[in-house]
Design a protein around this motif. Structure first.
Motif, PDB file in Angstrom:
ATOM      1  N   LYS A  25      -7.624  -2.201   0.727  1.00 11.48           N
ATOM      2  CA  LYS A  25      -6.647  -2.945  -0.078  1.00 11.48           C
ATOM      3  C   LYS A  25      -6.758  -4.446   0.178  1.00 11.48           C
ATOM      4  O   LYS A  25      -6.523  -5.266  -0.719  1.00 11.48           O
ATOM      5  CB  LYS A  25      -5.237  -2.462   0.284  1.00 11.48           C
ATOM      6  CG  LYS A  25      -4.169  -2.824  -0.726  1.00 11.48           C
ATOM      7  CD  LYS A  25      -4.161  -1.878  -1.895  1.00 11.48           C
ATOM      8  CE  LYS A  25      -2.988  -2.133  -2.824  1.00 11.48           C
ATOM      9  NZ  LYS A  25      -2.973  -1.216  -3.971  1.00 11.48           N
ATOM     10  N   THR A  53       0.843  -1.192   0.000  1.00  9.78           N
ATOM     11  CA  THR A  53       0.000   0.000   0.000  1.00  9.78           C
ATOM     12  C   THR A  53       0.878   1.241   0.000  1.00  9.78           C
ATOM     13  O   THR A  53       2.105   1.138  -0.082  1.00  9.78           O
ATOM     14  CB  THR A  53      -0.952   0.008   1.212  1.00  9.78           C
ATOM     15  OG1 THR A  53      -1.897   1.060   1.058  1.00  9.78           O
ATOM     16  CG2 THR A  53      -0.191   0.184   2.510  1.00  9.78           C
ATOM     17  N   THR A  94      -5.873   0.709   3.965  1.00 13.38           N
ATOM     18  CA  THR A  94      -5.263  -0.620   4.055  1.00 13.38           C
ATOM     19  C   THR A  94      -6.330  -1.707   4.088  1.00 13.38           C
ATOM     20  O   THR A  94      -6.197  -2.747   3.418  1.00 13.38           O
ATOM     21  CB  THR A  94      -4.368  -0.723   5.304  1.00 13.38           C
ATOM     22  OG1 THR A  94      -3.373   0.313   5.250  1.00 13.38           O
ATOM     23  CG2 THR A  94      -3.672  -2.073   5.367  1.00 13.38           C
TER      24      THR A  94
END
Length: 384
Positions: free
Chosen positions: A116, A94, A113
């Motif tokens: 992701k 990331t 995050t």
């Protein structure tokens, strides 16, 4: 001078978009990026007690390219594991985003995050209190930073994420007055410890602020310096020239331009950083093709080069960062003083100053070789 074409000739018959896309995707594995990759990959593969790895260097040196290269290799390595178990995420990549307020926003980082990782119900995360746990399922809504951090820890742990790579990590150093850098790094250190995940930070020389904040960070971290190519180093300048040559060979143009004739200018406005050089050639090539031009001239590169003021700003960061990396006898002397190695004890038990300069070091002796001294001459009587 005829330049060897490195691109497929059929590209010249393709559209402008396809030709631009080809060169944008073109990546060259030059010695410094390969050396840094090899060192980093070896450490990742044989990690001992490290919790955090720092990969740092000048802006535009190629750190993001290195980051993508590591992600690509991890994807190849873990392909079978990922295919056999869809619930695991062996690695995660990331980017740390700069906040509008100027202070790093941890909540935003945690949210990005989780996105992701394709975590479900990101906006419905909860934080359990002790009473909630005793009541078995009495959940309460909590959109606090602490709740999202707990979700990140759980995700990394149960998805068995071994590597967490973060690009643009220098943004972690953006803090408000009164806060401490140590607090920022303690969050990252705790995240690594709680999840047993190796965190790898990619960033500019700004990451150097983190290196020696505490004894635990110094012990658990390891640094990888990704430098630029220096003009005053003959071998490094030759490598830079070869990279420039490779770029010109892969420009899908019918009419050639010899960039090597202007080596000094390309070095000056890229400061020896391959990433800056590649971006520069990219935008010049793109601009010309979209304007209908089928050739490049040095004037085109003058128009798209970084300004002198921009280069001066980058140069100052580079020099400060490089100077920070240099070991000095003064700092080594400070270390020896702190741990009591600045004195030595002679055979009579007396202490004397220890010389630390390289040119004053004692010569290494072979095993069994005596210290120089005057031997007695003649026969010594045995004691009665």
């Amino acid at each position: 001078m005829t330049i060897e074409q490195g691109f497929p000739k059929e590209l010249l018959e393709m559209s402008v978009v396809e030709r631009i896309s080809y060169f944008e995707r073109f990546v060259i594995s030059h010695p410094f990026i390969q050396r840094t990759f090899d060192d980093l990959w070896e450490t990742m593969s044989n990690n001992g007690s490290y919790s955090i790895l720092y990969v740092f260097g000048p802006t535009g040196v190629g750190k993001t390219t290195l980051y993508k290269k590591i992600i690509g290799e991890l994807n190849k390595k873990e392909q079978i594991n990922i295919a056999s178990n869809k619930s695991i995420i062996p690695f995660l990549g990331t980017r740390a985003i700069a906040s509008e307020s100027g202070n790093f926003d941890w909540k935003d980082f945690y949210l990005r995050t989780l996105e992701k990782m394709n975590e479900p119900l990101i906006g419905k995360k909860v934080l359990l209190t002790t009473e909630d746990k005793l009541r078995y399922g009495a959940y309460h809504n909590d959109n606090s930073t602490k709740a999202y951090r707990k979700s990140i820890e759980s995700a990394l742990k149960y998805r068995r994420t071994a590597f967490f790579l973060i690009d643009e990590a220098q943004h972690f150093t953006k803090i408000s007055t009164g806060k401490k850098l140590l607090n920022q790094m303690d969050v990252i250190k705790s995240l690594a410890a709680e999840t047993d995940t190796l965190i790898i930070l990619f960033g500019t020389y700004g990451l150097q602020k983190f290196f020696n904040l505490s004894d635990q960070l110094s012990r658990r971290g390891h640094e990888f310096h990704f430098p630029r190519y220096r003009y005053d180093n003959k071998n490094e300048l030759e490598i830079f020239e070869n990279v420039l040559w490779t770029f010109q060979c892969h420009l899908p143009l019918a009419k050639e331009i010899n960039l090597i004739n202007y080596l000094d200018f390309f070095y000056e406005r890229s400061l020896g950083c391959i990433g800056i050089l590649k971006d520069w050639v990219d935008r010049t090539f793109r601009k010309n093709l979209f304007s209908g031009k089928e050739e490049l001239t040095i004037d085109d590169f003058y128009k798209t080069a970084l300004s002198v003021n921009q280069c001066l700003t980058i140069a100052e960061e580079i020099i400060n960062g490089e100077n920070e990396q240099k070991d000095s006898d003064t700092r080594r002397g400070e270390l020896l003083n702190k741990i009591g190695m600045d004195t030595v004890i002679d055979e009579q038990g007396n202490t004397e100053g220890k010389q630390t300069n390289d040119n004053k070091k004692k010569k290494n002796k072979r095993v069994g070789e005596r210290n120089p001294k005057r031997d007695k001459v003649g026969v010594e009587k045995y004691a009665q």
